[in-house]
Design an enzyme around this catalytic site. Sequence first.
Site, short mmCIF file in Angstrom:
data_model
loop_
_atom_site.label_atom_id
_atom_site.label_comp_id
_atom_site.label_asym_id
_atom_site.label_seq_id
_atom_site.Cartn_x
_atom_site.Cartn_y
_atom_site.Cartn_z
N LYS A 128 1.03 -1.09 -0.07
CA LYS A 128 -0.06 -0.14 -0.04
C LYS A 128 0.93 1.19 0.03
O LYS A 128 2.20 0.99 0.37
CB LYS A 128 -0.89 -0.07 1.31
CG LYS A 128 -1.97 0.70 0.98
CD LYS A 128 -3.35 0.36 0.31
CE LYS A 128 -4.25 1.43 0.22
NZ LYS A 128 -5.64 0.51 -0.19
N ASP A 168 -7.13 4.45 -4.57
CA ASP A 168 -7.69 4.58 -3.35
C ASP A 168 -8.24 5.72 -3.10
O ASP A 168 -8.52 6.63 -4.02
CB ASP A 168 -6.69 4.00 -2.17
CG ASP A 168 -7.46 3.62 -0.59
OD1 ASP A 168 -7.95 2.79 -0.79
OD2 ASP A 168 -7.34 4.33 0.07
P1 NDP Z 1 -13.03 8.20 -2.87
O1 NDP Z 1 -11.76 9.15 -2.84
O2 NDP Z 1 -13.51 7.92 -4.28
O3 NDP Z 1 -14.00 8.49 -1.62
C1 NDP Z 1 -13.90 8.55 -0.50
C2 NDP Z 1 -15.07 9.00 0.28
O4 NDP Z 1 -14.90 8.86 1.58
C3 NDP Z 1 -15.50 10.53 -0.11
O5 NDP Z 1 -17.03 10.74 -0.01
C4 NDP Z 1 -14.84 11.16 1.08
O6 NDP Z 1 -15.65 12.44 1.52
C5 NDP Z 1 -15.01 10.11 2.32
N1 NDP Z 1 -14.21 10.33 3.32
C6 NDP Z 1 -12.87 10.07 3.14
N2 NDP Z 1 -11.87 10.56 4.13
C7 NDP Z 1 -13.01 10.61 5.28
C8 NDP Z 1 -13.12 10.93 6.46
N3 NDP Z 1 -12.06 10.98 7.02
N4 NDP Z 1 -14.17 11.30 7.07
C9 NDP Z 1 -15.47 11.27 6.54
N5 NDP Z 1 -15.70 10.85 5.12
C10 NDP Z 1 -14.31 10.48 4.49
O7 NDP Z 1 -12.28 6.66 -2.14
P2 NDP Z 1 -12.93 5.26 -2.48
O8 NDP Z 1 -14.42 5.48 -2.67
O9 NDP Z 1 -11.96 4.71 -3.55
O10 NDP Z 1 -12.36 4.53 -0.94
C11 NDP Z 1 -13.41 4.55 -0.15
C12 NDP Z 1 -13.26 3.47 1.21
O11 NDP Z 1 -12.91 2.19 0.16
C13 NDP Z 1 -11.50 3.64 1.82
O12 NDP Z 1 -11.67 3.12 2.78
C14 NDP Z 1 -10.88 2.61 0.61
O13 NDP Z 1 -9.59 2.11 1.34
C15 NDP Z 1 -11.68 1.53 0.59
N6 NDP Z 1 -11.44 0.74 -0.58
C16 NDP Z 1 -11.34 1.33 -2.05
C17 NDP Z 1 -10.96 0.31 -3.07
C18 NDP Z 1 -11.13 1.16 -4.38
O14 NDP Z 1 -11.09 0.15 -5.53
N7 NDP Z 1 -11.10 2.26 -4.63
C19 NDP Z 1 -10.83 -0.89 -2.90
C20 NDP Z 1 -11.17 -1.22 -1.54
C21 NDP Z 1 -11.33 -0.63 -0.39
P3 NDP Z 1 -14.67 13.80 1.18
O15 NDP Z 1 -14.67 14.02 -0.43
O16 NDP Z 1 -15.35 14.86 1.92
O17 NDP Z 1 -13.14 13.44 1.46
#
Ligand code: NDP
Length: 448
Positions: A128, A168
Amino acid sequence: MLTNEYVKRVYAQVERRDGDQPEFLQAVQEVLESLQPVVEKHPEYEKVGVLERLVEPERVVKFRVAWTDDEGKVQVNRGYRVQFNSAIGPYKGGLRFHPSVNEGVIKFLGFEQILKNSLTTLPMGGGKGGSDFDPKGRSDAEVMRFCQAFMTELCRHIGQFTDVPAGDINVGAREIGYLFGQYKRIRDEYSGVLTGKGLEFGGSLARTEATGYGLCYYTAEAMRVLRGDSFEGKTVVISGSGNVAIFATEKAQALGAKVVTASDSNGYVYDPNGIQLDVVKDIKLGHRGRIKEYAERVPGAEYHEGCAGVWTVPCDIALPCATQNEIDEASAEALVKNGCTVVCEGANMPSTPEAIAVYQKNGLLYGPAKAANAGGVAVSGLEMSQNSYRLSWTFEEVDAKLKSIMETIVADSLAAAKEYGHEGDLMLGANAAGFVKVANAMVAQGVL
Ligand code: NDP
């Protein structure tokens, strides 16, 4: 509770060395607790120090990323790549750009990735990376210069046979494009060194949808096998409004559920009529706006400041898809009180240990992240295969493989849970099933 002497010794060592990395300790403790019945049944693992080696990354790279913003000011961020375990394949795992990123966060994500990748049944080790860079409010040109500076250093540590990063949080198609371009320029090599690439330059169909769709395939299969139930007619609460949340919403709706929420780090929207996904996509994918805008555009929808409030919305199924530790004990209790009986994790480690204890005490169907969100890395693995073959599969082919992988993860987890005396426990089963394959490879390859 840790009761096994070997496991206790290994955890104490991690606490001594990494006591300042709370997220990493949390992830290690959860996994070690699940692995107690496994190491008791397999004393050969202790003989060659499998657990001691599993909790120590093979390599941690930490570097300066200096770049110039649009005002001509020099900015300095920190970059990381944790190459955790390569027993079953090249290191594989995403890159996260977020101000909360530090070594401990990347280590927890890399550690989880080892077992997650193993569960997919594809040959991928765990890694990672990321940076404390915050892309919010930055122009495209600034994001490009940052990505180029980041890859200028990272490129000497990765490669299609060594380490294959993906996206991510805050690393999507735009960032992967800039990172890939810079790798190609420096190394003069056109290879599948990153996944999540654009379709024009080696990306896989269905990679964008994979984590969210996979989460729903996993949840549907677990509900079918354990409860004889389905998404049909259920009310679903989803947090986040990024890649995972959007495509989990899309698939849950397609499977007959009503999704009533979406959120970002500022707050959440509740739409009793069911979230209109085209509006969320327009806000988030169209112009990188805030979720508050949804309530301004959709009659009947409410906006509430503060993202944790989303867990007080009554539902049958909760799919946390934002970030780590977003559900604490109080939020878990609110979910249970309001009728929720299923929690499956799209985000990585979104539930605190206290929240998991609440699920267990109340008999919820709990699908842990490393199993439930493995669809993203699974399709990344399929992207690597397509790059090696130099061909592309259709959306339907990739989606069918994804569905089959997620269903196999449920079956393998339940089989392992049964084998180690915890029938029906998807968390213990996922940890045990993912671990045994990695552990056997580590034993076979000698002490490294
Ligand atoms: P994105 O950047 O596309 O979206 C993240 C979302 O989560 C946004 O809505 C963001 O809001 C919100 N967010 C991020 N940090 C915080 C925080 N500290 N508190 C509250 N809301 C938060 O990321 P992903 O959708 O790709 O990832 C989301 C989760 O899924 C993560 O935990 C990631 O590790 C996990 N994941 C992702 C994969 C992938 O293929 N993309 C695969 C497996 C797991 P804002 O815009 O306001 O920051």
